[in-house]
Structures are given as structure tokens and as C-alpha cells.
Design a protein around this motif. Structure first.
Motif, mmCIF file in Angstrom:
data_model
loop_
_atom_site.group_PDB
_atom_site.id
_atom_site.type_symbol
_atom_site.label_atom_id
_atom_site.label_comp_id
_atom_site.label_asym_id
_atom_site.label_seq_id
_atom_site.Cartn_x
_atom_site.Cartn_y
_atom_site.Cartn_z
ATOM 1 N N ARG A 43 49.126 34.815 36.899
ATOM 2 C CA ARG A 43 47.903 34.680 37.711
ATOM 3 C C ARG A 43 48.207 34.148 39.086
ATOM 4 O O ARG A 43 47.628 34.565 40.074
ATOM 5 C CB ARG A 43 46.911 33.738 37.022
ATOM 6 N N SER A 48 45.131 38.363 44.782
ATOM 7 C CA SER A 48 43.930 39.185 44.663
ATOM 8 C C SER A 48 43.337 39.143 43.268
ATOM 9 O O SER A 48 42.159 39.418 43.096
ATOM 10 C CB SER A 48 44.229 40.626 45.055
ATOM 11 N N SER A 49 44.139 38.791 42.255
ATOM 12 C CA SER A 49 43.602 38.751 40.892
ATOM 13 C C SER A 49 42.572 37.637 40.748
ATOM 14 O O SER A 49 41.640 37.751 39.978
ATOM 15 C CB SER A 49 44.719 38.580 39.870
ATOM 16 N N LYS A 50 42.746 36.564 41.495
ATOM 17 C CA LYS A 50 41.789 35.454 41.424
ATOM 18 C C LYS A 50 40.435 35.891 41.968
ATOM 19 O O LYS A 50 39.403 35.603 41.387
ATOM 20 C CB LYS A 50 42.313 34.247 42.194
ATOM 21 N N SER A 51 40.422 36.598 43.067
ATOM 22 C CA SER A 51 39.155 37.053 43.636
ATOM 23 C C SER A 51 38.532 38.155 42.786
ATOM 24 O O SER A 51 37.328 38.324 42.779
ATOM 25 C CB SER A 51 39.358 37.538 45.070
ATOM 26 N N ARG A 52 39.359 38.909 42.057
ATOM 27 C CA ARG A 52 38.847 39.961 41.211
ATOM 28 C C ARG A 52 38.074 39.385 40.022
ATOM 29 O O ARG A 52 37.141 39.986 39.542
ATOM 30 C CB ARG A 52 40.006 40.809 40.714
ATOM 31 N N HIS A 53 38.497 38.227 39.539
ATOM 32 C CA HIS A 53 37.880 37.624 38.367
ATOM 33 C C HIS A 53 36.722 36.703 38.733
ATOM 34 O O HIS A 53 35.997 36.260 37.851
ATOM 35 C CB HIS A 53 38.912 36.849 37.561
ATOM 36 N N LYS A 54 36.537 36.380 39.976
ATOM 37 C CA LYS A 54 35.469 35.472 40.379
ATOM 38 C C LYS A 54 34.134 36.203 40.324
ATOM 39 O O LYS A 54 33.971 37.274 40.914
ATOM 40 C CB LYS A 54 35.723 34.973 41.796
ATOM 41 N N LYS A 55 33.181 35.621 39.607
ATOM 42 C CA LYS A 55 31.864 36.234 39.470
ATOM 43 C C LYS A 55 30.954 35.707 40.571
ATOM 44 O O LYS A 55 30.817 34.504 40.756
ATOM 45 C CB LYS A 55 31.268 35.899 38.094
ATOM 46 N N LEU A 56 30.345 36.600 41.294
ATOM 47 C CA LEU A 56 29.440 36.225 42.364
ATOM 48 C C LEU A 56 28.055 35.985 41.790
ATOM 49 O O LEU A 56 27.594 36.717 40.923
ATOM 50 C CB LEU A 56 29.383 37.324 43.419
ATOM 51 N N HIS A 57 27.399 34.954 42.259
ATOM 52 C CA HIS A 57 26.067 34.592 41.786
ATOM 53 C C HIS A 57 25.069 34.702 42.934
ATOM 54 O O HIS A 57 25.403 34.490 44.088
ATOM 55 C CB HIS A 57 26.055 33.152 41.259
ATOM 56 N N GLN A 60 23.508 38.507 47.454
ATOM 57 C CA GLN A 60 24.654 38.573 48.349
ATOM 58 C C GLN A 60 24.309 39.137 49.724
ATOM 59 O O GLN A 60 25.072 38.980 50.663
ATOM 60 C CB GLN A 60 25.761 39.415 47.718
#
Length: 161
Positions: A43, A48-57, A60
Motif C-alpha cells: 500500500r 495512487s492506491s490510497k486515493s483510489r480507496h478513499k470514499k468521498l462523502h 462534491q
């Protein structure tokens, strides 16, 4: 001899019952340390994998059609000047923040739901299942209300005709 057989049977049955109570269960410790560290290393190598897994709430952005409607309402209320552009730009943000502040509400970058309702941009319930005959529908004309019902309304409200 009978006594010794009875005592032997009693002793064996007691032993059968007591052995599981004294038996200890050994748990094998799983070695997940290697798997965890390998996953962590994998990881951390890919940014970029960190931003791929971040869920936006939350919301937007604001769609251009909605931005145009908000701008038209802000122009109508004299918080914004010019023509609506459909872009949620800095002048629109400033106008919305000023409108919300004048109402005594929290100013945010995204419009507050109370502000949108006050600007006449709240939800439209006219096509709802129960909209006909509800408080959203126009009231009946006085000539359409039966006399007995009208006098009942008048007496209940304390208004004399």
C-alpha cells in the motif's frame, strides 16, 4: 467383589466426566505479521492506491443547471448582479455566503438547504402520490365548500360571520 466392581465403575465414570474439564486447549497463534507487513508495504509503495480507496462523502459539486437556478434566485434577491453563467464561481459563492449570513445561518461553501428553500429552490412535491388535496395543493374556493362544513369551520375557529 461386587463392591470393587461398583467402585471401579464409579471411578471410571468420574474419570470420563472429569478429564475434559481438566484438559487444556492449545491455540496456535496465526502468523499474520508477514501478511500484514507485506500488505502495508504494498500500500505504501503506491501513492495512487490510497486515493483510489478513499470514499468521498457529501456533495462534491453543483451541476450547471442547479448553479444557474441558484444564480437566478440570488439575482432576484439582489445578492448577485449580472447574468447567470451556470458556473459555481467565487462571486456566486460570495453571494450565497452573504445571503446565508444575512439570514443568521452558518455560511458554507455549499448552499444550506434552508437557504435554497428560502430562495424558492426547495424540493418540488407537486408530483408526489399524496400531493392532490394536501397542504401543497391550492385550497378550494369558498363557493366550493358545503355550507354545513363552512359553518363548522367558522364555529371551530371562533370567527362569526
Amino acid at each position: 467383589m461386587l463392591l470393587s466392581r461398583a467402585s471401579l465403575a464409579f471411578l471410571l465414570s468420574a474419570l470420563v466426566v472429569a478429564v475434559p474439564a481438566f484438559a487444556t486447549t492449545t491455540h496456535k497463534k496465526s502468523s499474520t505479521t508477514h501478511a500484514r507487513s507485506a500488505h502495508h508495504a504494498l500500500r505504501s509503495t503506491s501513492a495512487s492506491s490510497k486515493s483510489r480507496h478513499k470514499k468521498l462523502h457529501g456533495q462534491q459539486g453543483i451541476a450547471p443547471e442547479r448553479a444557474t437556478a441558484i444564480q437566478q434566485a440570488l439575482i432576484r434577491e439582489h445578492y448577485l448582479s449580472g447574468e447567470p453563467t451556470g458556473q459555481w464561481d467565487s462571486s456566486t459563492v460570495a453571494a450565497m455566503q452573504k445571503f446565508q449570513a444575512d439570514q443568521g445561518w452558518q455560511t458554507k461553501l455549499m448552499p444550506d438547504s434552508r437557504a435554497l428553500k428560502k430562495l424558492g429552490l426547495g424540493p418540488d412535491y407537486s408530483n408526489a402520490i399524496n400531493a392532490n388535496g394536501s397542504s401543497f395543493a391550492d385550497p378550494k374556493a369558498a363557493s366550493e365548500i358545503p355550507a354545513a362544513q363552512a359553518s363548522g369551520f367558522a364555529s371551530a375557529s371562533g370567527v362569526n360571520r
